[in-house]
Design a protein around this motif. Structure first.
Motif, PDB file in Angstrom:
ATOM      1  N   SER A   1      32.190  35.964  49.314  1.00 21.36           N
ATOM      2  CA  SER A   1      32.869  35.112  48.358  1.00 21.36           C
ATOM      3  C   SER A   1      32.467  35.496  46.936  1.00 21.36           C
ATOM      4  CB  SER A   1      32.515  33.649  48.632  1.00 21.36           C
ATOM      5  OG  SER A   1      33.140  32.810  47.696  1.00 21.36           O
TER       6      SER A   1
ATOM      7  N   THR B   1      37.402  33.116  43.188  1.00 24.97           N
ATOM      8  CA  THR B   1      38.309  33.551  44.243  1.00 24.97           C
ATOM      9  C   THR B   1      38.190  32.613  45.447  1.00 24.97           C
ATOM     10  OG1 THR B   1      36.695  35.020  45.313  1.00 24.97           O
ATOM     11  CG2 THR B   1      38.035  35.956  43.537  1.00 24.97           C
ATOM     12  N   LYS B   2      39.178  32.693  46.304  1.00 27.69           N
ATOM     13  CA  LYS B   2      39.124  32.019  47.589  1.00 27.69           C
ATOM     14  C   LYS B   2      39.765  32.916  48.633  1.00 27.69           C
ATOM     15  CE  LYS B   2      43.444  29.383  47.093  1.00 27.69           C
ATOM     16  NZ  LYS B   2      44.041  28.016  47.102  1.00 27.69           N
TER      17      LYS B   2
ATOM     18  N   LEU C   1      41.179  38.064  49.483  1.00 21.37           N
ATOM     19  CA  LEU C   1      40.718  37.312  48.321  1.00 21.37           C
ATOM     20  C   LEU C   1      41.914  36.942  47.451  1.00 21.37           C
ATOM     21  CD1 LEU C   1      37.487  39.211  47.204  1.00 21.37           C
ATOM     22  CD2 LEU C   1      37.635  37.008  48.335  1.00 21.37           C
TER      23      LEU C   1
ATOM     24  N   ILE D   1      43.058  35.122  43.791  1.00 27.64           N
ATOM     25  CA  ILE D   1      42.560  34.727  42.483  1.00 27.64           C
ATOM     26  C   ILE D   1      43.533  33.749  41.828  1.00 27.64           C
ATOM     27  CG2 ILE D   1      41.376  36.915  42.198  1.00 27.64           C
ATOM     28  CD1 ILE D   1      43.593  37.673  40.175  1.00 27.64           C
ATOM     29  N   SER D   2      43.096  33.186  40.732  1.00 27.54           N
ATOM     30  CA  SER D   2      43.925  32.261  39.975  1.00 27.54           C
ATOM     31  C   SER D   2      44.484  32.964  38.742  1.00 27.54           C
ATOM     32  CB  SER D   2      43.117  31.030  39.550  1.00 27.54           C
ATOM     33  OG  SER D   2      43.845  30.213  38.652  1.00 27.54           O
TER      34      SER D   2
ATOM     35  N   SER E   1      44.209  39.843  46.240  1.00 27.70           N
ATOM     36  CA  SER E   1      43.586  41.053  45.706  1.00 27.70           C
ATOM     37  C   SER E   1      44.350  42.285  46.180  1.00 27.70           C
ATOM     38  CB  SER E   1      42.125  41.128  46.167  1.00 27.70           C
ATOM     39  OG  SER E   1      42.070  41.190  47.593  1.00 27.70           O
TER      40      SER E   1
ATOM     41  N   CYS F   1      35.452  33.371  34.839  1.00 30.18           N
ATOM     42  CA  CYS F   1      34.922  33.683  36.177  1.00 30.18           C
ATOM     43  C   CYS F   1      33.991  34.890  36.176  1.00 30.18           C
ATOM     44  CB  CYS F   1      36.073  33.928  37.145  1.00 30.18           C
ATOM     45  SG  CYS F   1      37.158  32.514  37.389  1.00 30.18           S
TER      46      CYS F   1
ATOM     47  N   HIS G   1      34.683  37.974  35.662  1.00 25.63           N
ATOM     48  CA  HIS G   1      35.285  39.152  36.274  1.00 25.63           C
ATOM     49  C   HIS G   1      35.282  40.314  35.288  1.00 25.63           C
ATOM     50  CE1 HIS G   1      37.787  36.473  39.233  1.00 25.63           C
ATOM     51  NE2 HIS G   1      36.488  36.501  39.517  1.00 25.63           N
TER      52      HIS G   1
ATOM     53  N   PHE H   1      34.934  41.298  40.707  1.00 21.24           N
ATOM     54  CA  PHE H   1      36.375  41.454  40.800  1.00 21.24           C
ATOM     55  C   PHE H   1      36.878  42.076  39.501  1.00 21.24           C
ATOM     56  CE2 PHE H   1      40.786  40.395  41.213  1.00 21.24           C
ATOM     57  CZ  PHE H   1      41.007  40.338  42.576  1.00 21.24           C
TER      58      PHE H   1
ATOM     59  N   ARG I   1      40.134  42.710  36.952  1.00 12.86           N
ATOM     60  CA  ARG I   1      41.460  42.307  36.507  1.00 12.86           C
ATOM     61  C   ARG I   1      41.990  43.353  35.521  1.00 12.86           C
ATOM     62  NH1 ARG I   1      42.727  36.271  36.479  1.00 12.86           N
ATOM     63  NH2 ARG I   1      41.262  35.353  37.954  1.00 12.86           N
TER      64      ARG I   1
ATOM     65  N   ASN J   1      39.211  45.045  45.467  1.00 19.03           N
ATOM     66  CA  ASN J   1      39.063  43.768  44.764  1.00 19.03           C
ATOM     67  C   ASN J   1      39.591  43.905  43.339  1.00 19.03           C
ATOM     68  OD1 ASN J   1      37.901  42.800  47.059  1.00 19.03           O
ATOM     69  ND2 ASN J   1      35.814  42.730  46.259  1.00 19.03           N
TER      70      ASN J   1
END
Length: 363
Positions: A13, A17-18, A24, A26-27, A41, A70, A72, A197, A199, A242
């Motif tokens: 985890s 993320t969930k 995975l 993400i928001s 992901s 987060c 990231h 992660f 982005r 990821n």
């Protein structure tokens, strides 16, 4: 004994993320957008820009702000503006209680002129639900301070003028960007990829600025082919990693109407923003509460048979003072009563064979 065994995820985890369908998720930074579009992901999210590009830039800022909160890793590549300038106006996170003003129905509302039987019914809920334990809320009226931006793990790539020729691309700017993204992903893997992660943000991909950097004597004959090759190669690079890619494309500037349709085959999620600015819909009272329409053009179905489909595909967006909201589009009822309308209905009835109108017939 049943032979069915539940598949458990072996992914670690990561903050922000969930896990859903062993992937995975993400928001995007917008709770209403997270409800209608699942962002896994290894996926590419494409936004077809509005005419002026104002609202698409807001979506990009939400995406980057969520990544900073987060912790990231972020990679920003742009050819239209300096990437360092993009992060200067990212929205500041806020609690769920500090939200923009919401117009709530008054308890002492006037009685309806028609259909009085429906007064006791609850009003239609236009907003989408949100997961309180996933994603953050942001205040567009405030910006993240410069100190927080400097401490964040952000990489920039300003594509000013690339003269690198490649065997697969006529325009070297795409080849240069692919190499930059590959290097960033390799660095993420060497630094224990399962603990962070990445982005990737590419605003205004394929804009006239990209076309002006065509190295093939500025003929632009293979402009669309290079864009399609870039998206396809990018998809192979980020798949099963990821990494999440957020791209905005000014599709309204493309000469080829079929280019965007072909491009959708190589992306996972795609939406289109239709702004009312400068259009006839801006003065239409039906859309007075909104700033544009929100169209979903493609939904991802990674690790699943069918994609998640939101409860309604008729959606619109509005930009409030503090936040960007996506809601279900509900047309207002026809509440006006006039004798003109009744007379129009009567006069629209054709003459009968006896030469009389229907209003003159006695039953």
């Amino acid at each position: 004994m049943s032979s069915f065994q539940k598949l458990t995820s072996n992914r670690i985890s990561i903050n922000g993320t969930k896990i859903k369908n062993n992937l995975l998720v993400i928001s995007s930074g917008i709770p209403s957008l997270d409800y209608v579009v699942v962002y896994p992901s290894g996926a590419i999210f494409v936004v077809e820009e509005d005419v002026l590009g104002n609202y698409s830039r807001i979506l990009n800022k939400y995406f980057l702000a969520e990544g900073i909160i987060c912790n990231h890793k972020i990679f920003i590549a742009s050819a239209d503006e300096v990437p360092q300038d993009i992060v200067k106006e990212l929205p500041q996170p806020c609690s769920t209680s500090v939200e923009d003003e919401v117009t709530r129905p008054s308890q002492n509302f006037d009685k309806m002129k028609i259909a009085w039987r429906y007064e006791g019914l609850s009003q239609v809920e236009s907003s989408f639900g949100s997961d309180a334990n996933f994603g953050h809320h942001f205040d567009l009226s405030k910006h993240i301070d410069a100190e927080t931006i400097e401490k964040s793990n952000i990489s920039y790539c300003y594509l000013d003028s690339s003269k690198i020729y490649s065997k697969g691309f006529k325009n070297g700017i795409y080849f240069t960007l692919l190499n930059k993204i590959s290097d960033v992903i390799k660095d993420l893997k060497t630094s224990n990829m399962n603990k962070n992660f990445l982005r990737i943000s590419i605003p205004s991909l394929g804009s006239p600025t990209w076309m002006a950097m065509d190295c093939d004597d500025n003929t632009h004959e293979n402009y669309g082919q290079d864009l399609l090759k870039f998206i396809y190669c990018l998809r192979t690079i980020v798949r099963d990693t990821n990494v999440a890619v957020f791209i905005t494309i000014p599709s309204h500037l493309f000469d080829d109407d079929h280019l965007m349709k072909r491009l959708l085959y190589s992306v996972d999620n795609a939406v289109k923003l239709e702004s009312f600015t400068g259009s006839s819909k801006e003065a239409n009272p039906v859309y007075k509460d909104y700033h544009g329409l929100f169209h979903i053009t493609k939904l991802s179905s990674l690790y699943s048979m069918v994609p998640f489909v939101p409860p309604s595909l008729d959606m619109a967006f509005k930009l409030k003072r503090k936040k960007f909201v996506i809601e279900k589009l509900h047309l207002p009822p026809e509440l006006q009563e006039s004798s003109e309308r009744e007379q129009d209905d009567i006069t629209s009835i054709p003459y009968t064979c006896g030469g009389l109108k229907k209003k003159n017939i006695d039953f």
